[in-house]
Structures are given as structure tokens and as C-alpha cells.
Enzyme design. Structure first.
Site, short mmCIF file in Angstrom:
data_model
loop_
_atom_site.label_atom_id
_atom_site.label_comp_id
_atom_site.label_asym_id
_atom_site.label_seq_id
_atom_site.Cartn_x
_atom_site.Cartn_y
_atom_site.Cartn_z
N SER A 210 -72.30 17.35 -54.61
CA SER A 210 -72.83 18.12 -55.63
C SER A 210 -72.11 17.75 -56.89
CB SER A 210 -72.39 19.73 -55.29
OG SER A 210 -73.42 20.11 -54.44
N ASP B 295 -76.91 22.72 -51.64
CA ASP B 295 -76.43 23.05 -53.22
C ASP B 295 -77.46 22.84 -54.46
OD1 ASP B 295 -74.51 23.70 -51.35
OD2 ASP B 295 -73.11 22.49 -52.54
#
Length: 514
Positions: free
Chosen positions: A100, A40
Site C-alpha cells: 500500500s 486496501d
């Protein structure tokens, strides 16, 4: 091991790993780590006049593992520079991973907000998650705050999925949205607010699955765009529906109206952002030009990644500007800075544009364009390309029009448009995706089909009709680029433009730097 030593140790591992990279599929103008795994995009932000992009990174292996935050920066969104790893796991607040999150400029202090991951039973994939912050004055070296975790646990009605904070400031208050799941397995996005990034209050649910949109909504992002509010998220667990939801996990958006005071988001249906094989976990930033810029992970969980055998895995998409059209559809187009990549220009619709041009069943080009029946093929031996093709469908009788990329080893990446059905198709089954190689995007036309295509050594990004449809996929041809071919089925097609640029490799000469 201290965080500093962990980061230094990871840098040494990367230095060794990079020496063994096989460059065959190495991307020339996309963000990737110097070596090993990434997924990500995280923490997209402008800080001190530069764009910063962080990313989920395992510096010790080409497979997913304990998540660190890799880091690149750029002055123009095109020419990127590797920076030292920003975050490494192992502290009490993030023992098994720095998952993330996002980044904000807090009055000259670059603040990273991220999820700490903690296994309770690794074999059963059982875990807890919390939210933490780290700060920096120079934008390169980060210190985790002693107050961590700033959010220690999820709401009482949550499952253990509680991650991916996206933070922004509205008026004088910081807001956070988080990916979450209910105890009965419905994905949702929840909201918090804070006066100082350290003390957070839970506000409730922003949006949730109705039971058909998966068990977990990852990587949320929430912002105002062209007078409406947009929620981006990546649901896990949506069932396939004919040509929809074909990837293991999806990334899409909800558009509506929002009341900050009551946390009330009235929205329409969920729509996919990109219909290719490899687009996930998109994140955005609002830059100083007022543009909402998005970048996604250009891979997909559990997909085949041949580059693992080459010492690396994972990359990020080109930066894309987001807009809404009058119909409330989200448009994505490459940032204008991609023009800085251009090298040599080719006008492919002219017989003398390339010395080795080969015409097959093609009419002679004219100033108004040219007519193709069956195919029109030119040699093109550049691996990094931007291609523009414009079909005048109002003057064409073809049932299908398309473009095929050929390698010198017989690989083919095939793009076709079914005029009557309004479907744009990418077929990568002969360029590294032999199983499940076809993806289709709905695309209506008003007499014209415009394709803007970016090709890198192992990727293709297609932007159709001003970004109304996009398809992003990794491709793995065994050979190198050899030719481009326009094709038609069931009649002829008038082509108004067929041009391309060869593109610069921005990483050439930098791969030895970390």
C-alpha cells in the site's frame, strides 16, 4: 519478466477470470476489481480533472497473493472506469509485492509512493520492506524510478513492519507518515520529510501505542480538518473490550494539535471510525472542493468471504466526507454525488406508495408522519437501495426502534436502536454472518434518530444522526430483497420520514471491460 510484460500478463489473467464470475453478490455501485482479490485502497488523488483510486490487487487469484496496484478513475466519485493495472511486483525494489501507499500530483506528474515487500523466509512470514516511487504523465501508465528504493530501510529501533506511506505537501516540503512497529511490539506512526520525493530525512515518531493499542499501526493518514489535526490508522492486535474492538483489526483516529517544526502531535484518545464488521485501511484525499474524502476496504482479514467461490473477493466503501463536530467527534457521510445513483423514489410511509404495501399493526399515516406499534412492513424488491428513516423519539414511547431487511428466502438484516442505552446495533447473523454477526455503535440522540442506509447486493452501510455513528458490513443473503419492516419494542414510535430510492448499477455493461 519486465514490468510491462507483468502488467500485460496480469491483464490477460483478469480477462479470463472475469468470464467465470458468478454475479449473485456482485456489487452494483462500489469499487471492486474486474475479478479476483482486492484489499486496501491506495493512492487516492485528483489528477487532470478526475478522481483516481488505486487498490491492493491479486489479479491471478481470489485469495491474497503478490500485491499489484489495481486502478479505477471517475469524474464524479460515482461512475467508475477500470484502468490498466498500475504496478506489478518483481523488480529488485519490490520483488514480492507492491504494498500500500499513496499518490500525489507533483506539478503534472502523477507520483505513486508505495512499499516494496521482500520475503526473507516466506514460510515463517519474515520479510523486509522499503519505500519506492513510480511516475506517470498520463495518469495511466507508470514507470518505476531508477533511484528506488527512496527509503531503503526502517529506523534502527524498528521491527520489520515498515509500510503504507502517506505523502502530502505542506508549504514547500513533502511529508510522509509510515506505519511502523517497535522491536518490543508497539505500533506507531513515524514521519519523514523531503524536498523532492526522492531524498527523505527521518524526523521521528508522530504517535505511538501506549501498550494497549496493538503491535502494528497500518495505513496511516494525517491531515488538518476543521482547525484540528487528525491521524487515521489501522492498529493490529488490540484486545476486545465489551462492545469495542470486535473485529480482528481496527481502524480509528486520534485528534489533536500539531507542531510541524517539532513533529509534536498532542492528541486525545483513540476512537473507532466505523463499528461494522468490514471497514479497514481507510485513506483520504483533499479534493478541489475542499472536501476531505475517505474510502476504506469493505472487508476484514480472516473473515468469511463467500464471493471467493464466485471468482472475486473484496470491495471498497462508498466515498465519505469527513467533518469534525464541536465535541471533536469525526463524522462520516456519503459524498453528495451519491444522489446521481438515484432512480425511482418510494415514500414508504404512505399506504399507497407501493402497490404491494402490507401494513401490520400500523396506524394510518398522516401529514405529520405516522405511528408504528410493533411493525410496519412494505414490499420492496429492489436490491440496490438508499433508505432514509427518521424516528421522532421525543414523541415515542418505544424502548427500541428499528428496521429489518427481508429477503425472499427468509434472510434478515436487522438494525435496532436502544433508546435508553444509546446503542445502535446491526445484526447480520441471519444474512451471511452466522457467527459473530452482531455489531454495536454508541449513539446518543437529542430526540431524533436519523438512519441513512445504503444497500448493495452484498453490503450495507449505515450512517446515523448525520454520520455520528456508522456501521459498514458485507452481508450475504441467500435470497433477493423482498421487503422492509419498521419495528418497535415496548411502545410505539413516531416516524417522521420513511423513504427510499432504488439505485443504478454503475457497473452494468462494464464488467466485460478492464
Amino acid at each position: 519478466m519486465s514490468t510491462l510484460h507483468s502488467i500485460q500478463h496480469a491483464a490477460q489473467a483478469l480477462q479470463l477470470a472475469r468470464e467465470h464470475i458468478n454475479p449473485q453478490y456482485r456489487l452494483g455501485y462500489h469499487i471492486a476489481a474486474p475479478a479476483n482479490w482486492i484489499n486496501d485502497p491506495n493512492g487516492m488523488v485528483q489528477f487532470n480533472g478526475e478522481y483516481h483510486v488505486f487498490y491492493q490487487h491479486h489479479p491471478y487469484d481470489e485469495n491474497w497473493g503478490p500485491m499489484h496496484w489495481g486502478h479505477v478513475k471517475s469524474k464524479d466519485l460515482v461512475h467508475w472506469e477500470h484502468c490498466p493495472i498500475a504496478l506489478a511486483p518483481g523488480d529488485d525494489c519490490d520483488r514480492d509485492g507492491c504494498f500500500s501507499g499513496s499518490a500525489v500530483d507533483n506539478d503534472g506528474e502523477l507520483t505513486l509512493i508505495y512499499t516494496g515487500h521482500h520475503y526473507t523466509d516466506r514460510a515463517q512470514d519474515l520479510f523486509t520492506q522499503n519505500q519506492n516511487i513510480a511516475v506517470s504523465r498520463d495518469g495511466i501508465h507508470f514507470d518505476k524510478c531508477g533511484v528506488n528504493p527512496v527509503i531503503a530501510e526502517p529506523p534502527a529501533d524498528s521491527a520489520h513492519h515498515f509500510r503504507d506511506p502517506k505523502v502530502w505537501k505542506h508549504e514547500d516540503t513533502w511529508y510522509m507518515v509510515l506505519g511502523n512497529a517497535t522491536q518490543d511490539g508497539h505500533g506507531r506512526v513515524i514521519r519523514y520529510h523531503s524536498p523532492d520525493l526522492r531524498n527523505w530525512t527521518y524526523d521521528g515518531v508522530l504517535a505511538a501505542s501506549d501498550g494497549t493499542l496493538g503491535f502494528m499501526w497500518e495505513c496511516p493518514d494525517f491531515f488538518e480538518l476543521d482547525g484540528r489535526y487528525v491521524l487515521l490508522c489501522s492498529p493490529q492486535g488490540i484486545e476486545r473490550e465489551e462492545d469495542r474492538y470486535l473485529n480482528l483489526f481496527q481502524t480509528g483516529y486520534l485528534i489533536g494539535d500539531y507542531d510541524y517544526a517539532n513533529n509534536d502531535f498532542q492528541h486525545g484518545e483513540f476512537r473507532e471510525m466505523d463499528h461494522g464488521h468490514d471497514f479497514y485501511a481507510v485513506q483520504t484525499l483533499l479534493d478541489d472542493k475542499g472536501r476531505r474524502i475517505a474510502i476504506g476496504w469493505m472487508d476484514m482479514w480472516e473473515s468469511n468471504m463467500p464471493t471467493k467461490q464466485h471468482g472475486w473477493a473484496g470491495a471498497l466503501t462508498l466515498p465519505r466526507v469527513l467533518r469534525l463536530n464541536e465535541a471533536g467527534q469525526l463524522l462520516m457521510n456519503p459524498v453528495e454525488e451519491t444522489a446521481l445513483l438515484r432512480r425511482e423514489f418510494f415514500s414508504l410511509g404512505e399506504a399507497n406508495a407501493v402497490n404491494t404495501t402490507t401494513l401490520v399493526d400500523a396506524s394510518v399515516p398522516t401529514d405529520e408522519g405516522f405511528t408504528v406499534e410493533h411493525s410496519y412492513k412494505v414490499d420492496m424488491k429492489k436490491s440496490l437501495l438508499e433508505i432514509c428513516t427518521v424516528f421522532d423519539l421525543s414523541q415515542s414511547s418505544a424502548e427500541q426502534v428499528g428496521l429489518t431487511l427481508h429477503s425472499d428466502a427468509g434472510d434478515q438484516t436487522i438494525i435496532t436502536y436502544d433508546v435508553a442505552a444509546g446503542k445502535l446495533t446491526l445484526d447480520a447473523s441471519q444474512s451471511g454472518k452466522p457467527q459473530d454477526g452482531v455489531r454495536t455503535a454508541p449513539l446518543q440522540h437529542e430526540g431524533q434518530l436519523t438512519l441513512r442506509i445504503f444497500v448493495d447486493r452484498s453490503s450495507i452501510e449505515i450512517f446515523a444522526n448525520d454520520g455520528l455513528a456508522t456501521l459498514t458490513s458485507r452481508i450475504y443473503p441467500t435470497g433477493t430483497m423482498a421487503s422492509l419492516e419498521l419495528t418497535t419494542v415496548g411502545g410505539n414510535a413516531v416516524v417522521q420520514e420513511w423513504t427510499c430510492w432504488s439505485l443504478n448499477d454503475v457497473w452494468h455493461g462494464q464488467q466485460a471491460q478492464a
